[in-house]
Write a protein that holds these residues in place. Structure first.
Motif, PDB file in Angstrom:
ATOM      1  N   UNK A 109       0.828  -1.218   0.000  1.00  0.00           N
ATOM      2  CA  UNK A 109       0.000   0.000   0.000  1.00  0.00           C
ATOM      3  C   UNK A 109       0.855   1.257   0.000  1.00  0.00           C
ATOM      4  N   UNK A 110       2.035   1.190   0.592  1.00  0.00           N
ATOM      5  CA  UNK A 110       2.882   2.377   0.703  1.00  0.00           C
ATOM      6  C   UNK A 110       3.486   2.783  -0.646  1.00  0.00           C
ATOM      7  N   UNK A 111       3.615   1.816  -1.532  1.00  0.00           N
ATOM      8  CA  UNK A 111       4.254   2.097  -2.824  1.00  0.00           C
ATOM      9  C   UNK A 111       3.289   2.088  -3.995  1.00  0.00           C
TER      10      UNK A 111
ATOM     11  N   UNK B  79      -3.689  -1.880  -7.757  1.00  0.00           N
ATOM     12  CA  UNK B  79      -3.257  -3.274  -7.778  1.00  0.00           C
ATOM     13  C   UNK B  79      -4.098  -4.039  -8.789  1.00  0.00           C
ATOM     14  N   UNK B  80      -3.512  -5.018  -9.464  1.00  0.00           N
ATOM     15  CA  UNK B  80      -4.262  -5.754 -10.487  1.00  0.00           C
ATOM     16  C   UNK B  80      -5.355  -6.637  -9.896  1.00  0.00           C
TER      17      UNK B  80
ATOM     18  N   UNK C  59       5.449 -10.115  -8.189  1.00  0.00           N
ATOM     19  CA  UNK C  59       4.859  -8.900  -7.618  1.00  0.00           C
ATOM     20  C   UNK C  59       5.950  -8.100  -6.922  1.00  0.00           C
ATOM     21  N   UNK C  60       6.092  -6.799  -7.260  1.00  0.00           N
ATOM     22  CA  UNK C  60       5.282  -6.000  -8.176  1.00  0.00           C
ATOM     23  C   UNK C  60       5.840  -5.959  -9.595  1.00  0.00           C
ATOM     24  N   UNK C  61       6.670  -6.916  -9.945  1.00  0.00           N
ATOM     25  CA  UNK C  61       7.308  -6.920 -11.254  1.00  0.00           C
ATOM     26  C   UNK C  61       6.351  -7.158 -12.400  1.00  0.00           C
TER      27      UNK C  61
END
Length: 599
Positions: A366-368, A372-373, A431-433
């Motif tokens: 959540x901080x970055x 989200x998919x 994730x998150x790649x």
């Protein structure tokens, strides 16, 4: 009395002027809407025409309209169609006036221009015709995934099963054409290095097994849905058996015998692509294709040497923190063979470890990221038929989100599986790649369809490698070995800049490239050999990761410096991800505009 009259006249003139302006603006808006709509229709047609030319792409994206088709991409007719397709749309896109397009449409125009130019350039070389098969990148491996019944090709209805039989007919034409082209290529000096041929031979041999029940292409029959009638089950089983015995096995056997015989004898001892006809120009094309930059091989080689030196100094710090007394090369050897880093006995334990990494980082995402998919995600073991020569990889989910994104990891022997780089690997491939990057693109309803399945390696792999650097921000890398694993993964990509350009532009041998890697990273020797041979098979692809990562890091630093306290990392990530895959120059222009608009 004159002043009120003048005032009334002026008011009337003003009203008429506003009215005329409104009408002019309305006409202009109608024209813009009309032209924009026409532009969108052109983009849609480009996408649809592209699916007809490459229907497997449609299947991979979850579009099942063409599941029975496989046009032979090696046929002269198909090549002519591809050239006509890109030429036609290059001319169409050039006919639009940029000034009446939206910013998103201008981006699409620039991307489509790039697409047409780079593909026409690609089609001007003979390589794609004369090197149809290698150990890692070729169609036969993708087709094997589809044949297994566990890939994108659906096997849920009788029609699905008959569609596959029809598609196999087209694929068999490609296999036969591949052998013909390889014979022609070998006669003209277009032949794979011997070391790569030796890796392909067992892949082909596996498709010649006579036990039908053990054949990969029979796998869908062993998973026939229960709701099929007995009559349909028998019909399909008979048809698949005939397809394998009468077509698949003989065609693969012929190709196998050729590659294990005459083709292997003709195989190159040399390593780099510069050793084939027009090889230097082909490598320049490959650099542009995969980095989406105008960098030269010399510039990339020097950049790689600098990055290797920088990362080595960081590795020394971790070695000191762990308390290892030997030199860095000794530490590499220790990491490669340390039994504490090989704790698993079964593939299931390896998969569970990746899922545990995901759970650890979930609270920090959540901080970055504020987007989200929705597309589901899974971790799976790489299929046995390609596991020995495969790297970890991500396969995108379907456009409609019904098929999950899948992170495949090869586990040929779980007892020898080393975990030291698993956190960085998950950040990159999953994730998150690639999962965030590709799924968010596919789910973006504002993007034209053709943009949702584009792949530019400089951006795509650059984002994935950049994602590895987010580990500490996501609660990972608390174990110094895992942080060393991240440095090792970054070093791996920096080494690629050196060895890829070394082999393909500077005359390095396969053995020199292998030794350079062994001297500078902790990957196993078997893993390094597989990687070097991967670069030999697809020159330039390995350059994309580090070039893209460095560009995204540069843009993040620029945005943070320019925006100061107003910089929001989540918004920066939105800017990078929302437009999907784009050439790096277009991404930089977009971020520069965002910075200016937010100062």
């Amino acid at each position: 009395m004159r002043k009120p009259i003048v005032r009334i006249i002026l008011i009337v003139i003003a009203i008429l002027a506003i009215s005329c302006k409104d009408k002019t603006q309305h006409i202009s808006e109608e024209k813009t809407v009309s032209v924009n709509s026409d532009f969108e229709s052109m983009l849609k047609n480009y996408y649809e025409d592209g699916l007809k030319l490459n229907p497997v792409n449609a299947t991979m994206s979850g579009d099942n309209r063409f599941n029975d088709q496989f046009p032979n991409p090696l046929s002269s007719g198909h090549i002519a169609l591809m050239k006509a397709y890109y030429t036609e749309y290059k001319e169409k896109v050039a006919s639009y006036d940029r000034s009446i397009l939206t910013d998103a449409q201008k981006m699409s125009l620039d991307i489509l221009t790039w697409e047409c130019d780079i593909n026409l350039d690609h089609l001007s070389f003979k390589n794609f015709e004369y090197f149809p098969i290698d150990q890692m990148w070729s169609i036969n491996l993708t087709f094997g995934q589809l044949a297994s019944g566990a890939g994108a090709q659906p096997f849920e209805t009788v029609e699905d099963y008959t569609n596959w039989l029809a598609r196999v007919d087209g694929y068999l034409e490609w296999l036969k054409n591949a052998e013909i082209n390889m014979r022609k290529g070998a006669a003209e000096g277009y032949v794979l290095p011997k070391s790569l041929i030796k890796k392909v031979i067992p892949q082909l041999k596996e498709m010649t097994v006579s036990d039908i029940n053990e054949h990969l292409f029979y796998a869908p029959i062993k998973a026939l849905p229960d709701n099929f009638s007995d009559e349909d089950k028998k019909m399909l089983a008979d048809n698949y058996k005939s397809m394998i015995e009468e077509n698949i096995i003989p065609t693969y056997k012929s190709l196998y015998e050729y590659m294990a015989g005459d083709y292997l004898k003709a195989g190159r001892i040399s390593t780099g692509i510069s050793e084939i006809p027009n090889g230097d120009n082909y490598y320049k094309h490959q650099i542009k294709l995969y980095t989406t930059t105008s960098m030269t091989a010399d510039e990339i080689h020097e950049l790689g040497l600098k990055e290797v030196a920088r990362i080595l100094s960081e590795m020394e710090k971790v070695k000191t923190e762990i308390g290892f007394k030997g030199n860095l090369k000794d530490f590499f050897n220790d990491v490669r063979s340390n039994p504490k880093l090989m704790p698993f006995k079964t593939p299931a334990e390896v998969i569970a470890n990746f899922n545990a990494i995901h759970e650890t980082m979930k609270p920090q995402l959540e901080k970055l990221f504020d987007k989200k998919p929705k597309t589901p995600f899974e971790v799976r073991q790489t299929e046995a038929f390609r596991e020995k020569s495969a790297s970890a990889e991500y396969n995108p989910g379907s456009l409609d989100g019904t098929r999950p994104g899948i992170f495949y990891t090869p586990i040929p022997d779980a007892t020898k599986y080393n975990v030291y780089s698993d956190e960085s690997l998950f950040l990159h491939e999953a994730i998150p790649g690639h999962h965030y990057q590709i799924s968010l693109t596919q789910e973006n309803t504002e993007l034209s369809d053709f943009r949702k399945t584009l792949w530019y390696s400089g951006y795509g792999e650059g984002w994935a490698l950049y994602s590895e650097s987010l580990g500490k921000e996501l609660g990972l890398y608390t174990d110094p070995y895992q942080y060393f694993g991240m440095l090792g993964a970054e070093m791996h990509r920096a080494i690629r800049l050196v060895v890829d350009t070394g082999m393909h532009a500077k005359g390095w041998s396969r053995e020199k490239a292998i030794q350079y890697s062994l001297d500078n990273e902790a990957e196993s020797e078997a893993g390094i050999i597989s990687e070097i041979e991967r670069y030999m098979a697809n020159p330039g692809q390995a350059l994309s990761y580090k070039i893209g990562q460095l560009k995204i890091q540069e843009l993040r630093k620029k945005a943070k410096s320019s925006l100061g306290e107003s910089f929001d990392i989540r918004q920066f990530h939105n800017q990078v991800l929302e437009t999907g895959c784009v050439p790096l120059a277009l991404l930089e222009a977009k971020i520069d505009t965002w910075i200016q608009n937010n100062k």
